[in-house]
Scaffold this active site. Structure first.
Site, PDB file in Angstrom:
ATOM      1  CG  ASP A 186      -0.342  -0.354   2.507  1.00 20.63           C
ATOM      2  OD1 ASP A 186       0.710  -1.012   2.516  1.00 20.63           O
ATOM      3  OD2 ASP A 186      -0.911   0.014   3.551  1.00 20.63           O
ATOM      4  CD  GLU A 221       3.415  -1.315   7.260  1.00 18.94           C
ATOM      5  OE1 GLU A 221       3.743  -1.260   8.469  1.00 18.94           O
ATOM      6  OE2 GLU A 221       3.446  -0.317   6.513  1.00 18.94           O
TER       7      GLU A 221
END
Length: 447
Positions: free
Chosen positions: A106, A173
């Protein structure tokens, strides 16, 4: 006679040189390094594509699709949408250990300002509903490119190892939920449970290509705390007829700092930061609420508990001191998604430190001090302590920039999550790919 000796010496040299040259070339050759360098042009293409097309947490559809497609092309058994957009790719290559290598996918709600020709122009909606630019300001683009490079190397070198390789692309994350979601979705039960979990993170505190590694705590536990400070609103000209929550919240911000300065052992690590303070809408109106948002960082569980308990105690105590009634006590909410401290286990870490030092040289492998940033890679060990765990670091600061920053009065370096963070991607990816390939070969080497 002299001419005959010279000709004989020349002939001998001509016959001796090729074997000597071949021996020297063989000594200098390194299959892992050579394979990595050969792959770098394509890996840099992947990196630039990931960088230009970042996706926010829990929206990593495109990135996950690229990782899954590459794994399938290489012969892995691939499952998508594990714990959201997670990717699990497994390659069984005979008997032996099971190891897991992770890359996070991400990006962040940051408007890029690096000036790179492939800079992100992506726009998305953050969790708070605000439209924002999106950027790989934490280097997850280098992580994914290295993941692909490691996977390619290990497939090409299947004859050199035996065991089971699990490659995972992890979502979310940055919000601390991705690892837990993948585990909850059966990561350690639907597939063989790994004996070792390995990952790396780029860092702006080391020159490009330098590896940072240490045993024990390396990144902090992260907690998010929201506090609603209540009061009794009214006219700003008549404060005596109100209970001003802005004054109370201001006292609270100051008092919270004593948790670290006066309650935590000075030899322990802790941070309490009030990052958001919102209250009121007009100069002559005293509002009836103030919203505070905190980030809390620690390593040891007992320190973490002290901080979180202390926030509630101080909030209530300051409200009582301000004369607030029981029904106006502050509301303290510890938000879900907390990330535990990242802990590198032994003997795994020591083994890899020796391996990396032998491969890269002592000048490129350093003991990097623990950091107060968080990483939800921690969950793979915390939620199952039978898994040996290692998160190492790879420096990303371009050499010229690093050298300038080390001079007295030199320019500072951007941090992770900065709109200006542009690592030496080639240095990061080549070093990380070589290191992770070598680590996997060592763990999976044939007996």
């Amino acid at each position: 006679m002299l001419r005959h000796l010279l000709l004989s010496a020349a002939a001998l040299a001509m016959t001796a040189t090729p074997p000597l040259a071949a021996a020297a070339a063989a000594a200098a050759a390194d299959p892992v390094r050579d394979a990595t360098q050969k792959a770098m042009p394509q890996l840099m293409d992947f990196y630039r594509d990931f960088h230009a097309n970042p996706e926010l947490s829990n929206h990593e559809t495109r990135s996950a699709g690229i990782l899954a497609a590459e794994a399938r092309r290489l012969g892995f058994d691939v499952t998508e949408k594990v714990g959201g957009h997670g990717v699990v790719a497994i390659l069984r290559n005979g008997p032996g250990p099971v190891i897991m290598i992770r890359a996070d996918m991400d990006g962040l709600p940051v408007v890029e300002q690096t000036g790179l020709p492939f800079a992100s122009k992506a726009i998305g909606t953050a969790e708070n509903g605000v439209e924002t630019g999106i950027m790989h300001a934490c280097g997850h683009d280098t992580h994914m490119a290295s993941w692909i490079g490691t996977m390619r190397n290990l497939v090409a070198m299947k004859a050199k190892w035996s065991g089971t390789l699990i490659m995972i692309g992890q979502p979310a994350e940055e919000v601390g939920t991705g690892a837990k979601a993948m585990i909850a979705d059966g990561l350690f039960t639907r597939w063989p449970k790994p004996s070792h979990a390995l990952a790396f993170h780029d860092v702006p505190s080391l020159p490009a290509g330098t590896i940072g590694i240490r045993t024990g705590y390396v990144m902090a536990a992260v907690d998010w705390v929201d506090i609603t400070v209540k009061g009794v609103g009214g006219h700003g000209a008549y404060p005596h007829k109100t209970k001003d929550p802005i004054v109370l919240a201001s006292r609270l911000v100051v008092a919270l700092q004593t948790l670290v300065s006066r309650e935590v052992d000075p030899l322990e690590s802790a941070v309490v930061t009030v990052g958001s303070f919102h209250g009121g809408a007009k100069p002559n109106v005293i509002s009836d609420t103030v919203q505070l948002q905190l980030t809390v960082r620690s390593y040891k569980p007992e320190v973490r508990k002290l901080l979180l308990d202390g926030i509630g105690r101080i909030a209530r105590g300051e409200a009582i001191a301000a004369g607030m009634p029981d029904d106006k006590m502050p509301e303290v909410i510890i938000k879900p998604g907390a990330t535990p401290a990242t802990f590198n286990t032994e003997p795994f870490t020591g083994r890899m430190t020796s391996l990396f030092t032998a491969r890269f040289g002592a000048d490129r492998v350093v003991d990097l001090a623990p950091q107060m940033g968080g990483e939800d890679f921690a969950n793979f060990y915390v939620l199952d302590p039978s898994v040996q765990s290692l998160l190492f670091f790879v420096g990303g600061v371009p050499r010229a920039q690093w050298d300038a920053s080390q001079k007295p009065g030199g320019p500072g370096l951007p941090s992770l999550h900065s709109p200006f963070w542009a690592p030496d991607a080639e240095g990061v990816i080549s070093t990380a790919t070589e290191a992770m390939t070598a680590a996997a070969l060592d763990l999976l080497r044939k007996k």
